[in-house]
Design a protein around this motif. Structure first.
Motif, PDB file in Angstrom:
ATOM      1  N   THR A  63       0.829  -1.211   0.000  1.00 20.83           N
ATOM      2  CA  THR A  63       0.000   0.000   0.000  1.00 20.83           C
ATOM      3  C   THR A  63       0.859   1.255   0.000  1.00 20.83           C
ATOM      4  O   THR A  63       0.441   2.289  -0.513  1.00 20.83           O
ATOM      5  CB  THR A  63      -0.925   0.046   1.230  1.00 20.83           C
ATOM      6  N   HIS A  64       2.048   1.193   0.630  1.00 22.46           N
ATOM      7  CA  HIS A  64       2.946   2.348   0.654  1.00 22.46           C
ATOM      8  C   HIS A  64       4.337   1.899   1.076  1.00 22.46           C
ATOM      9  O   HIS A  64       4.541   0.725   1.392  1.00 22.46           O
ATOM     10  CB  HIS A  64       2.409   3.472   1.534  1.00 22.46           C
ATOM     11  N   GLY A  65       5.283   2.827   1.102  1.00 18.68           N
ATOM     12  CA  GLY A  65       6.679   2.457   1.242  1.00 18.68           C
ATOM     13  C   GLY A  65       7.226   2.421   2.658  1.00 18.68           C
ATOM     14  O   GLY A  65       8.450   2.338   2.821  1.00 18.68           O
ATOM     15  N   ASP A  66       6.375   2.488   3.688  1.00 19.69           N
ATOM     16  CA  ASP A  66       6.897   2.352   5.048  1.00 19.69           C
ATOM     17  C   ASP A  66       7.342   0.903   5.267  1.00 19.69           C
ATOM     18  O   ASP A  66       6.655  -0.041   4.869  1.00 19.69           O
ATOM     19  CB  ASP A  66       5.833   2.744   6.081  1.00 19.69           C
ATOM     20  N   TRP A  67       8.487   0.747   5.942  1.00 20.46           N
ATOM     21  CA  TRP A  67       9.160  -0.554   5.968  1.00 20.46           C
ATOM     22  C   TRP A  67       8.311  -1.688   6.522  1.00 20.46           C
ATOM     23  O   TRP A  67       8.427  -2.827   6.064  1.00 20.46           O
ATOM     24  CB  TRP A  67      10.469  -0.448   6.777  1.00 20.46           C
ATOM     25  N   ASP A  68       7.445  -1.388   7.505  1.00 16.73           N
ATOM     26  CA  ASP A  68       6.714  -2.482   8.152  1.00 16.73           C
ATOM     27  C   ASP A  68       5.653  -3.090   7.242  1.00 16.73           C
ATOM     28  O   ASP A  68       5.054  -4.107   7.587  1.00 16.73           O
ATOM     29  CB  ASP A  68       6.094  -2.020   9.477  1.00 16.73           C
ATOM     30  N   HIS A  69       5.417  -2.478   6.072  1.00 20.74           N
ATOM     31  CA  HIS A  69       4.441  -3.033   5.118  1.00 20.74           C
ATOM     32  C   HIS A  69       5.132  -3.768   3.963  1.00 20.74           C
ATOM     33  O   HIS A  69       4.463  -4.267   3.073  1.00 20.74           O
ATOM     34  CB  HIS A  69       3.550  -1.903   4.574  1.00 20.74           C
ATOM     35  N   LEU A  70       6.459  -3.807   4.007  1.00 23.22           N
ATOM     36  CA  LEU A  70       7.227  -4.263   2.830  1.00 23.22           C
ATOM     37  C   LEU A  70       7.938  -5.595   3.018  1.00 23.22           C
ATOM     38  O   LEU A  70       8.856  -5.912   2.284  1.00 23.22           O
ATOM     39  CB  LEU A  70       8.302  -3.215   2.495  1.00 23.22           C
ATOM     40  N   GLY A 182      -4.451   0.862   3.271  1.00 24.93           N
ATOM     41  CA  GLY A 182      -3.171   1.366   3.776  1.00 24.93           C
ATOM     42  C   GLY A 182      -3.384   2.160   5.059  1.00 24.93           C
ATOM     43  O   GLY A 182      -4.380   1.957   5.758  1.00 24.93           O
ATOM     44  N   ASP A 183      -2.469   3.065   5.374  1.00 26.29           N
ATOM     45  CA  ASP A 183      -2.492   3.687   6.706  1.00 26.29           C
ATOM     46  C   ASP A 183      -3.510   4.815   6.848  1.00 26.29           C
ATOM     47  O   ASP A 183      -3.164   5.971   7.152  1.00 26.29           O
ATOM     48  CB  ASP A 183      -1.084   4.140   7.100  1.00 26.29           C
ATOM     49  N   TYR A 184      -4.769   4.474   6.636  1.00 21.02           N
ATOM     50  CA  TYR A 184      -5.908   5.376   6.855  1.00 21.02           C
ATOM     51  C   TYR A 184      -6.964   4.567   7.601  1.00 21.02           C
ATOM     52  O   TYR A 184      -6.920   3.343   7.611  1.00 21.02           O
ATOM     53  CB  TYR A 184      -6.470   5.884   5.510  1.00 21.02           C
ATOM     54  N   GLY A 224      -4.377  -0.261   7.472  1.00 17.89           N
ATOM     55  CA  GLY A 224      -2.997  -0.718   7.576  1.00 17.89           C
ATOM     56  C   GLY A 224      -2.655  -1.227   8.961  1.00 17.89           C
ATOM     57  O   GLY A 224      -1.782  -2.076   9.126  1.00 17.89           O
ATOM     58  N   HIS A 225      -3.352  -0.680   9.960  1.00 17.74           N
ATOM     59  CA  HIS A 225      -3.116  -1.092  11.348  1.00 17.74           C
ATOM     60  C   HIS A 225      -4.461  -1.279  12.049  1.00 17.74           C
ATOM     61  O   HIS A 225      -5.259  -0.346  12.100  1.00 17.74           O
ATOM     62  CB  HIS A 225      -2.292  -0.040  12.096  1.00 17.74           C
ATOM     63  N   GLY A 226      -4.697  -2.487  12.586  1.00 16.84           N
ATOM     64  CA  GLY A 226      -5.945  -2.751  13.294  1.00 16.84           C
ATOM     65  C   GLY A 226      -6.811  -3.735  12.532  1.00 16.84           C
ATOM     66  O   GLY A 226      -6.651  -3.935  11.330  1.00 16.84           O
TER      67      GLY A 226
HETATM   68 ZN   LIG Z   1       2.098   1.672   8.749  1.00 19.29          ZN
END
Ligand SMILES: [Zn+2]
Length: 281
Positions: A63-70, A182-184, A224-226
């Motif tokens: 969903t995006h480039g933050d490391w914990d999603h990759l 993603g993170d929304y 992305g979280h939850g």
């Molecule tokens: Zn995140």
């Protein structure tokens, strides 16, 4: 790690850290894994669980480039990783950053050594765009005309989702009515504006406005979280977050974090970081 089946073609895994989500989606002979769990044993379990559930994995998405999603390639080293163009551009300009952040996390939490994270050659996906799943096309296959009598192709719809960071893609699975955003719309985290990675409240609000009609039509929304959310709960969070972001835009110093999540030390820190990054020095 928890696993929740949302639809016969959709399973969501929720990591034990930050409740980072990972969504497996399948067409008949193909499947994608969107984002990743974080801990090594969670990543180790993933291939076996998906094989037992008969979910093929033909490609990885983010969903995006933050490391914990990759981290998907730690579970599926042979699979290609695709992401929206904005994410591929960001990762190419921040070479090695996901690896450095992962190493820092592992050192801080005494996570035993794991193999190095290689992202491989990233496939940039056009956004907005569509991605077929289930006709043997693989990551990056553009929409094609199925011949007469062929099973109608299933497609993921990709739309821009920036504002948390400067990059981001949301995935809408129309046949399952599942939105992976993603993170929304997180039930556990207040909106986080990562200004250093290009995030902004106005872009964040524009993303919420784009997501809103799909939230209304969704059976499930996967943040992305939850844990996955009902359409109704996601709609409540969307309105609450939009109010907070409007306050941040007006005068960050007087903004109050969303009441349903703002109470913990970590959420207060995220709020303070938002205010600091948006307040002229
Ligand atoms: Zn995140």
């Amino acid at each position: 790690m928890r696993a929740v089946a949302l639809h016969e073609d959709v399973i969501v895994f929720v990591s034990d850290v930050w409740q980072t989500t990972c969504t497996a989606v399948r067409g008949d002979d193909e499947g994608f894994v969107i984002d990743s769990p974080v801990y090594p044993e969670e990543l180790r379990a993933l291939p076996e669980v998906l094989e037992q559930a008969e979910f093929p994995v033909s490609g990885l998405l983010a969903t995006h480039g933050d490391w914990d999603h990759l981290l998907g390639r730690l579970a599926f080293p042979g699979a290609a990783l695709g992401a929206g163009e904005s994410t591929v551009a960001r990762l190419s300009s921040e070479l090695g950053q996901p690896q450095r952040r992962l190493r820092a996390f592992d050192e801080e939490h005494y996570v035993p050594e794991r193999p190095p994270l290689g992202l491989g050659s990233l496939q940039a996906l056009p956004v907005p765009g569509r991605l077929e799943v289930g006709t043997g096309g693989g990551t990056g296959s553009a929409g094609s005309d199925p011949g007469a009598g062929a099973t109608p192709a299933r497609e993921l719809e990709l739309m821009p989702a920036d504002g948390h960071t400067g990059d981001g893609t949301a995935y809408w699975l129309p046949w399952a009515r599942v939105l992976v955003c993603g993170d929304y719309l997180s039930p556990v985290e207040i909106p986080m504006i990562t200004a250093s990675a290009g995030g902004s409240p106005s872009a964040y609000r524009a993303t919420l406005a784009r997501l809103s009609p799909l939230v209304g039509r969704a059976e499930w929304v996967v943040p992305g979280h939850g844990a996955p959310l009902s359409s109704r709960r996601a709609g409540e969070i969307l309105r609450e977050d939009d109010r907070y972001l409007a306050e941040l835009e007006r005068d960050a110093t007087t903004a109050r974090p969303p009441a349903s999540r703002g109470g913990t030390v970590t959420q207060k820190r995220i709020h303070d970081d938002n205010v600091t990054s948006l307040t002229p020095a």
